[in-house]
Write an enzyme that holds these catalytic residues in place. Sequence first.
Site, PDB file in Angstrom:
ATOM      1  N   GLU A   5       0.730  -1.160   0.011  1.00  0.00           N
ATOM      2  CA  GLU A   5       0.119  -0.062   0.054  1.00  0.00           C
ATOM      3  C   GLU A   5       0.656   1.379   0.072  1.00  0.00           C
ATOM      4  OE1 GLU A   5      -2.399  -0.617   3.306  1.00  0.00           O
ATOM      5  OE2 GLU A   5      -4.066  -1.859   2.184  1.00  0.00           O
ATOM      6  N   GLU A  29       7.328 -22.005   7.998  1.00  0.00           N
ATOM      7  CA  GLU A  29       7.847 -20.846   9.106  1.00  0.00           C
ATOM      8  C   GLU A  29       8.726 -21.571  10.374  1.00  0.00           C
ATOM      9  OE1 GLU A  29       4.995 -21.106  13.102  1.00  0.00           O
ATOM     10  OE2 GLU A  29       3.911 -20.456  11.452  1.00  0.00           O
TER      11      GLU A  29
END
Length: 273
Positions: free
Chosen positions: A81, A112
């Site tokens: 953004e 992960e």
Amino acid sequence: MTFTKTTEQSSKYEQLEKMPVAELLFNINNEDKTVPFAVEKALPQIEKLVTATVSKMKDGGRLFYIGAGTSGRLGIVDASECPPTFGVPFDLVNGIIAGGDKAIRRAVENAEDDAVQAWLDLSAFNINKNDVVIGIAASGTTPYVIGGLEKCNNNNIITGCITCNAGSPLALTAKFPVEVVVGPEFVTGSSRMKAGTAQKLVLNMISTATMIQLGRVKGNKMVDMQLSNSKLVDRGVKMIMGEIPVTYETGLDLLTTHGSVRKAVDFYNQQNQ
């Protein structure tokens, strides 16, 4: 400090499946209300991280977020953004998720838990000591994130983190830790809830405050925003009209010609000195 993983502690609510919808929503909302207060307690930590980030970026550095699962996705959202909001290059703020881009939509098994891969992912961007890397992990124990920050520390790269457990291994690894302790989740262990909300709030603060410090906001306006749709074009024209005495049509022409509110206003002022 004793490390207690409060994000994994049992919810204070029982028998959720027996609650009517109104009660479920009321209780979730009550829990969510506590998050901004937890963020407030971490403001001094956030300030230190933002100050360090701004200093590096003013010298040409970049900002990287690394995380797994929800945390990784939140970092990607914030990074993606920045270009349309502040008109910065797409490679200035970067979000990296364990498991690669395919993990944005679907979980990648064991990604992960790989303590080596984050550094490999960062190295693909030619990471260097001018950059800042912020690890995001609600638990503060994600090997992918911790391993990445450890390698960054070894290479004199500034590291920060956003975690929701006090005294976590991740916080102890980061040079500028941010700890927002939100307590047990409404659904036990579902850290996409309060913890995710806290991380999103902190990410908003970090990127927005950094961009303001870098001169990407004038007054309170996004003067460098990308004009990617009609809504933003209309907003841009009205911003121009608020700065200089022109009609909507003239403002639209200036914006179309010069590509940003800042450039349009600067051109007008230069021509009318």
